[in-house]
Design a protein around this motif. Structure first.
Motif, short mmCIF file in Angstrom:
data_model
loop_
_atom_site.label_atom_id
_atom_site.label_comp_id
_atom_site.label_asym_id
_atom_site.label_seq_id
_atom_site.Cartn_x
_atom_site.Cartn_y
_atom_site.Cartn_z
N PHE A 64 0.97 -1.12 0.21
CA PHE A 64 -0.08 0.10 0.07
C PHE A 64 0.97 1.14 0.01
CE2 PHE A 64 -2.37 -3.43 1.69
CZ PHE A 64 -3.56 -3.28 1.41
N MET A 65 0.41 2.44 -0.81
CA MET A 65 1.17 3.31 -0.69
C MET A 65 0.92 4.51 0.43
SD MET A 65 2.52 2.39 -3.55
CE MET A 65 3.50 3.85 -4.20
N LYS A 66 -0.03 4.34 1.05
CA LYS A 66 -0.28 5.20 1.88
C LYS A 66 -0.57 4.49 3.47
CE LYS A 66 -2.84 8.38 -1.20
NZ LYS A 66 -4.02 9.24 -1.53
N TRP A 67 -0.04 5.24 4.54
CA TRP A 67 0.02 4.84 5.63
C TRP A 67 -1.70 4.32 6.22
CZ3 TRP A 67 0.74 1.78 9.31
CH2 TRP A 67 0.03 1.96 10.71
N ASP A 68 -2.69 5.31 5.71
CA ASP A 68 -4.22 5.21 6.15
C ASP A 68 -4.66 3.93 5.42
OD1 ASP A 68 -4.28 7.26 7.53
OD2 ASP A 68 -5.04 8.89 6.05
N GLU A 69 -4.16 3.48 4.27
CA GLU A 69 -4.58 2.21 3.50
C GLU A 69 -4.18 1.40 4.39
OE1 GLU A 69 -2.97 3.03 -0.48
OE2 GLU A 69 -4.82 4.29 -0.92
N CYS A 70 -2.82 1.14 4.80
CA CYS A 70 -2.29 0.18 5.43
C CYS A 70 -2.56 -0.16 6.72
CB CYS A 70 -0.87 0.29 5.39
SG CYS A 70 0.04 -0.93 6.73
N LYS A 71 -3.14 0.71 7.42
CA LYS A 71 -3.77 0.85 8.73
C LYS A 71 -5.05 0.28 8.73
CE LYS A 71 -5.01 4.08 12.61
NZ LYS A 71 -4.86 5.53 13.00
N SER A 72 -5.97 0.38 7.78
CA SER A 72 -7.23 0.16 7.74
C SER A 72 -7.15 -1.61 7.35
CB SER A 72 -8.14 0.59 6.51
OG SER A 72 -7.42 0.40 5.23
N GLN A 73 -5.95 -2.03 7.03
CA GLN A 73 -5.81 -3.54 6.90
C GLN A 73 -5.46 -4.36 7.93
OE1 GLN A 73 -7.35 -4.24 4.02
NE2 GLN A 73 -7.40 -2.27 3.33
N VAL A 74 -4.75 -3.53 8.86
CA VAL A 74 -4.10 -4.04 10.08
C VAL A 74 -4.91 -3.87 11.50
CG1 VAL A 74 -1.94 -4.48 8.86
CG2 VAL A 74 -2.45 -2.44 10.43
N GLN A 75 -5.55 -2.77 11.53
CA GLN A 75 -6.17 -2.32 12.76
C GLN A 75 -7.21 -3.16 13.12
OE1 GLN A 75 -7.82 1.69 12.78
NE2 GLN A 75 -6.98 2.09 14.73
N GLY A 76 -7.10 -4.01 14.44
CA GLY A 76 -8.44 -4.84 14.65
C GLY A 76 -7.99 -6.17 14.36
N TYR A 77 -7.12 -6.54 13.48
CA TYR A 77 -6.59 -7.80 12.89
C TYR A 77 -5.67 -8.66 13.95
CZ TYR A 77 -5.78 -11.46 9.49
OH TYR A 77 -5.42 -12.71 8.91
N SER A 78 -6.30 -9.55 14.43
CA SER A 78 -5.28 -10.29 15.37
C SER A 78 -4.02 -10.65 14.83
CB SER A 78 -6.09 -11.29 16.04
OG SER A 78 -5.45 -12.23 16.93
N ALA A 79 -3.02 -10.72 15.26
CA ALA A 79 -1.56 -11.03 14.93
C ALA A 79 -1.34 -10.35 13.44
CB ALA A 79 -1.55 -12.45 14.76
N ALA A 80 -1.57 -9.24 13.13
CA ALA A 80 -1.08 -8.62 11.84
C ALA A 80 0.36 -8.35 11.84
CB ALA A 80 -1.89 -7.16 11.84
#
Length: 203
Positions: free
Chosen positions: A17-33
């Motif tokens: 992902f090119m932007k931190w916000d896009e990355c954050k949305s994929q890992v936030q709340g995901y167990s063992a990201a």
């Protein structure tokens, strides 16, 4: 241009992902990201591929229950002008060693890259002989995939022949290309490297 490339190895969606916000949305709340930022796309790709060899084999060759894949590498002996390849094909619980070499002057001008493309072709040819319908090719030189798909320009006989061969077998076998980082402790890649060196007389 983006200053960072965010690679998500485990998350709601994986990839770069090119932007931190896009990355954050994929890992936030995901167990063992699992995720990390890199300065280059190449480093991000290596992070994704190098740590997921087994996962990628299972995913890419899901229709083949016994995991059919090959590791290939190339080498060049400067003192003899010999290029060659080494590697192995795994199918039905059987491991077949792949090795070969040559000294054609035009091919030798490509040095170890000549061996890289010949190794990939050798693995695919053997898979077709065995009537396999899919194979994953693990490689450490990006040209193995880029020339096969036509993403890189072919300006030498070896790369042109490689591209033409891949196109000619598309209806016979499905090929998955998976990049791993060379000399990074990936057992299959290290073995392919040793076999390639042995094929050209480097021990």
């Amino acid at each position: 241009m983006a200053s960072k490339f965010y690679a998500v190895r485990k998350g709601k969606k994986t990839g770069i992902f090119m932007k931190w916000d896009e990355c954050k949305s994929q890992v936030q709340g995901y167990s063992a990201a699992e995720y990390k930022s890199f300065k280059t796309r190449e480093e991000a790709l290596e992070y994704l591929n190098n740590e997921a060899v087994k996962t990628n084999i299972e995913k890419n060759v899901a229709k083949e229950p016994l995991n059919i894949y090959a590791f290939v590498d190339g080498s060049f002996n400067q003192s003899t002008g010999t290029y060659g390849y080494g590697g192995f094909l795994m199918h039905d619980g059987i491991k077949e060693v792949l090795q070969g070499s040559g000294n054609d002057a035009e091919m030798a001008s490509m040095r170890n890259v000549a061996g890289e493309v010949l190794g990939s072709m050798a693995a695919i040819k053997r898979a077709i002989e065995l009537n396999l319908t899919e194979i994953a090719i693990y490689y450490d030189y990006m040209g193995i995939e880029q020339w096969a798909t036509g993403s890189w320009k072919r300006n030498k006989k070896g790369t042109i022949d490689y591209y033409n061969y891949i196109q000619s077998v598309k209806d016979k076998i499905t090929i998955h290309f998976v990049k791993v980082k060379g000399h990074s402790g990936v057992d299959g890649n290290e073995e392919a490297d040793r076999l390639a060196k042995k094929a050209v007389g480097i021990v």
